[in-house]
Design an enzyme around this catalytic site. Structure first.
Site, PDB file in Angstrom:
ATOM      1  CD  GLU A 194      -3.259  -0.878  -0.356  1.00 32.80           C
ATOM      2  OE1 GLU A 194      -3.325   0.227  -0.555  1.00 32.80           O
ATOM      3  OE2 GLU A 194      -3.454  -2.117  -0.933  1.00 32.80           O
ATOM      4  CG  ASP A 220       2.485  -6.470  -6.098  1.00 39.51           C
ATOM      5  OD1 ASP A 220       2.448  -6.315  -4.523  1.00 39.51           O
ATOM      6  OD2 ASP A 220       1.749  -7.909  -6.974  1.00 39.51           O
TER       7      ASP A 220
END
Ligand SMILES: [Zn+2]
Length: 418
Positions: free
Chosen positions: A280, A361
């Protein structure tokens, strides 16, 4: 010109609806044909039983979406060339013949209400039949309707001032009304981003500061390491409504906060939670939220400029089933019809969003352990009964996140490097 527009609109609506139905059917068939075997990469982590549950849950949800798509297309036809908007306008004109702005607001609200009403049975079925059958629903019908009522009130309280501003500007602000409206709309959105987490979200859920001291200090370490300031870590009672888990950031500037669903904290261990949070944070570090906002503002500027031109073209109304042109009719027609014209852009938006996920990611892999993010993803896929085998074309059109197998394969390359 009017007949040309009718022809283009009806053809495009037919094409997009058929494409949607076709993609949905493909998706179900693809999932069902891969139902008997867990994909090779997941044989250690996901049981055949869980895999089959995901296949059936995804298929059931897709079936509801297919029915809803068809219903939406029919309603759109009825409202436009079927004369529905024209009829709504006539009804309100009898009541309020001289109140242009108030009548306009009521016509627009009535049309939006019809669109919401048609979604209701589908939402109800999704919650109390599909989700309930797979053990995800925690809502009672009373909660469902009171949520809906609250959403309606909040929508009205926030939307009414914007709607009146729009109609007032259209009526009296001259040729560039669309630009002033865009400016107001943009400011409104920025204010919403800032006040949503503190004032609106608490109307629907309880937010309590994260109590787990060990977890809290680990997360704060990660935040400091990544140079991130937030207004606090909160746990949201997502479990009162559904069994699905999630984590997110809301707000911006100094009102940023990190929110964990209680369901996520129950399911993941501290390492995994840290990895999810790092992902996040990756979204924030790559400015994905800001980029999205800028993109939205640009699209709405183009849209409003286009509406500023269309409002003076009589074929725009006649071609879409409206015989008495007015500012409010232009606005509601544009709101109802533009998604049909924008549908074909969907794969581009979805692929942009998937690119953002890979970037997040990548960030997570550098600031936390990629292995734990893989573990967390596998758990979330399993717990949420998300399919591991989506139809590739369906995924390309709709999915904001890359398919699990591709995402995990990419993350595995980072763990290999360690
Ligand atoms: Zn993400």
């Amino acid at each position: 010109m009017a007949t040309t527009l009718t022809f283009i609109f009806v053809s495009l609506l037919a094409i997009t609806t058929l494409v949607r139905l076709w993609l949905g059917n493909r998706h179900i068939q693809y999932i069902q044909s891969h139902r008997q075997q867990v994909p090779a990469a997941f044989t250690q982590t996901i049981s055949l039983e869980a895999h089959q549950k995901a296949a059936d849950y995804s298929s059931a949800k897709t079936k509801v979406t297919i029915a809803e798509t068809a219903a939406h297309a029919i309603l759109l036809l009825l409202l436009t060339i079927g004369g529905g908007l024209q009829w709504i306008d006539q009804v309100w004109t009898q009541w309020l013949p001289n109140q242009d702005i108030i009548r306009g607001a009521l016509v627009i609200c009535s049309a939006l209400f019809a669109s919401t009403l048609i979604e209701l049975p589908f939402d109800y079925y999704r919650t109390f039949t599909v989700d309930a059958q797979f053990g995800f629903n925690k809502m009672t019908p009373v909660m469902f309707f009171s949520d809906m009522f609250k959403h309606g009130l909040v929508g009205l309280a926030l939307g009414a001032p914007i709607l009146f501003a729009a109609l007032w500007l259209m009526q009296g602000a001259g040729d560039y009304w669309w630009f002033y409206l865009w400016a107001i709309w943009s400011v409104f959105n920025i204010v919403m981003l800032a006040v949503y987490p503190t004032f609106i979200a608490p109307l629907f859920n309880k937010f309590t500061p994260l109590a787990d001291i060990t977890l809290k200090s680990r997360i704060e370490n990660l935040l400091t390491k990544c140079g991130f300031k937030s207004q606090g870590l909160f746990v949201m009672d997502g479990s009162t409504r559904s069994g699905h888990g999630n984590a997110y950031f809301t707000g911006f500037g100094s009102s940023k906060r990190v929110v964990f669903f209680d369901t996520l904290l129950d399911k993941l261990n501290a390492d995994e939670i840290e990895a999810v949070l790092a992902h996040e944070l990756g979204h924030f570090k790559h400015h994905h939220v800001i980029k999205r906002v800028v993109m939205m503002f640009s699209i709405s500027l183009i849209g409003l400029a286009l509406l500023g031109w269309l409002i003076n073209q009589s074929w725009f109304y006649a071609g879409l089933g409206v015989h008495q042109p007015s500012d409010y009719m232009a606005l509601i027609l544009f709101l109802l019809v533009s998604p049909t014209f924008l549908f074909l852009l969907r794969p581009i938006m979805a692929s942009y969003s998937r690119k953002n996920e890979f970037e997040a990611d990548d960030y997570a892999a550098k600031h936390a352990d990629a292995k734990f993010l893989v573990d967390a993803l596998v758990k979330l896929y399993r717990e949420n009964a998300s399919t591991l085998t989506p139809d590739p074309l369906h995924s390309a059109f709709y999915d904001s996140h890359p398919p699990a197998s591709i995402r995990i394969a990419k993350l595995a390359t980072y763990t290999g490097n360690r």
